[in-house]
Design an enzyme around this catalytic site. Structure first.
Site, PDB file in Angstrom:
ATOM      1  N   TYR A 223      22.487  85.780   4.073  1.00  0.00           N
ATOM      2  CA  TYR A 223      23.295  85.251   5.187  1.00  0.00           C
ATOM      3  C   TYR A 223      24.582  86.065   5.303  1.00  0.00           C
ATOM      4  CZ  TYR A 223      26.596  82.192   7.637  1.00  0.00           C
ATOM      5  OH  TYR A 223      27.551  81.696   8.492  1.00  0.00           O
ATOM      6  N   ALA A 224      25.293  86.191   4.168  1.00  0.00           N
ATOM      7  CA  ALA A 224      26.558  86.924   4.178  1.00  0.00           C
ATOM      8  C   ALA A 224      26.333  88.384   4.579  1.00  0.00           C
ATOM      9  CB  ALA A 224      27.203  86.846   2.799  1.00  0.00           C
TER      10      ALA A 224
END
Ligand SMILES: NC(=O)c1ccc[n+]([C@@H]2O[C@H](COP(=O)([O-])OP(=O)(O)OC[C@H]3O[C@@H](n4cnc5c(N)ncnc54)[C@H](O)[C@@H]3O)[C@@H](O)[C@H]2O)c1
Length: 337
Positions: A152-153
């Site tokens: 996600y990051a």
């Protein structure tokens, strides 16, 4: 002003679009209404928005480039606020493809369209998760964000980089917001506040990861929206950094592009957060203390100095008020059906 808000059926998109409408702007919402969480909640947010004459809606995925292109070129937005994304750290371990598709391909499509419609400002959501394994707190925009610990990051970091290249090549002025944990009414069922409140009210135990030692810089959604609205008129210009010598601007040297934290800089411990929920519900939580989950960071802690220098505003609503406002909405609207 004509504002295209992607992710308008989502938690933050709903609040941003509502505020834009109250402020008298025309809003086109664009959202694929994905089944990542309760679709009924997304539909109910949309119903609210559709009560306003100034709101129109296009239901389609970001990956559907033709749909996005025809919606955007017909509407001719002055401003684009890109909030649609596959969010959530934990789900990115289960369904990584969703992140590549929505966040990378989706944002790429949006950038190609921004290149055509040339809004006066493109604003896009990034996340505190990009600070990843950084140990230096508070997190400043100018620090390295090269060590993401979840996909996600990593996709959000890639979005920041992609928008920079488009801002440089095609001169689309762009602001990336780094949101920290955002809470309030109409919130997301996959986030801790929602999960804790519904379990506590139902008399069920809650799973407390990191043995309760995690800290989060939480932002009330109304404060977040205020920060977003103020940044809309703070269009980045090459060679014009913020006029405050005590702050290091993240403004690019080669593009009208900057990244800004939106948070108060007051992290709250998970156990204190649970106490605030207990106080607001009047019920004691039964806690399952569990180890950290993969991909989670122990602390998020924003330096809000750049936001303050640019807009004169810093979020300050305490987490107890986030909990109270959420619970009031949950009991009166969500749980009541
Ligand atoms: N809520 C937070 O605490 C938080 C923190 C950091 C960053 N963010 C970021 O803020 C933005 C908004 O988050 P949110 O909390 O409102 O999440 P949300 O899931 O409630 O909203 C996202 C919306 O995007 C839509 N969407 C997802 N994938 C799509 C696709 N491929 N095509 C079209 N629509 C799609 C969903 O249907 C949803 O309505 C996201 O970019 C998220 O990564 C949120």
């Amino acid at each position: 002003m004509k504002v295209l808000v992607t992710g308008a059926a989502g938690f933050i998109g709903f609040h941003v679009a509502s505020r834009m409408l109250v402020d008298g702007h025309d809003v086109l919402g664009y959202d694929g209404v994905t089944p990542y969480y309760d679709v009924t909640l997304k539909r109910r947010r949309l119903e609210r928005l559709l009560d306003s004459d100034g709101f129109s809606f296009s239901e389609a995925m970001l990956e559907d480039k033709l749909a996005l292109e025809s919606a955007a070129t017909e509407f001719e937005p002055d401003v684009i606020i890109h909030l649609a994304a596959q969010p959530g750290v934990r789900y990115s371990l289960e369904a990584p493809e969703a992140y590549v598709s929505a966040n990378l391909v989706g944002t790429f499509n949006l950038l190609e369209i921004a290149k055509q419609v040339k809004p006066r400002h493109l604003l896009i959501a990034s996340t505190s998760s990009v600070y990843g394994a950084n140990e230096t707190t508070p997190f400043r925009e100018t620090e390295r964000t090269d060590f993401p610990i979840s996909l996600y990051a990593a996709t959000k970091k890639a979005c920041e980089a992609m928008t920079h290249s488009y801002a440089h090549l095609w001169k689309v002025p762009t602001t990336c917001f780094r949101f920290f944990t955002v809470y309030g009414p109409w919130g997301r069922p996959d986030m801790a506040l929602f999960k804790f409140v519904s379990a506590i009210l139902d008399g069920e135990a809650i799973d407390v990861y990191g043995e309760g030692q995690m800290q989060r810089d939480c932002t009330h959604v109304d404060d977040l929206v205020e920060g977003v609205v103020r940044l809309i008129d703070t269009v980045p210009r090459e060679g014009s950094p913020v006029e405050d010598e005590s702050v290091t601007d993240s403004l690019s040297p080669v593009a009208p592009w900057r990244v800004v934290n939106i948070a108060g800089g007051k992290p709250v411990g998970l156990l204190d957060f649970i106490e605030a929920i207990e106080a607001a519900t009047g019920k004691k939580a039964r806690k399952n203390l569990l180890p950290m989950q993969k991909g989670d960071v122990t602390t998020t802690f924003a330096d809000p100095s750049l936001l303050k220098a640019l807009t004169g505003f810093v979020p300050s609503t305490p987490v107890s008020k986030c909990a109270q406002d959420f619970i009031e909405w949950y009991l009166s609207e969500y749980d009541a059906g």
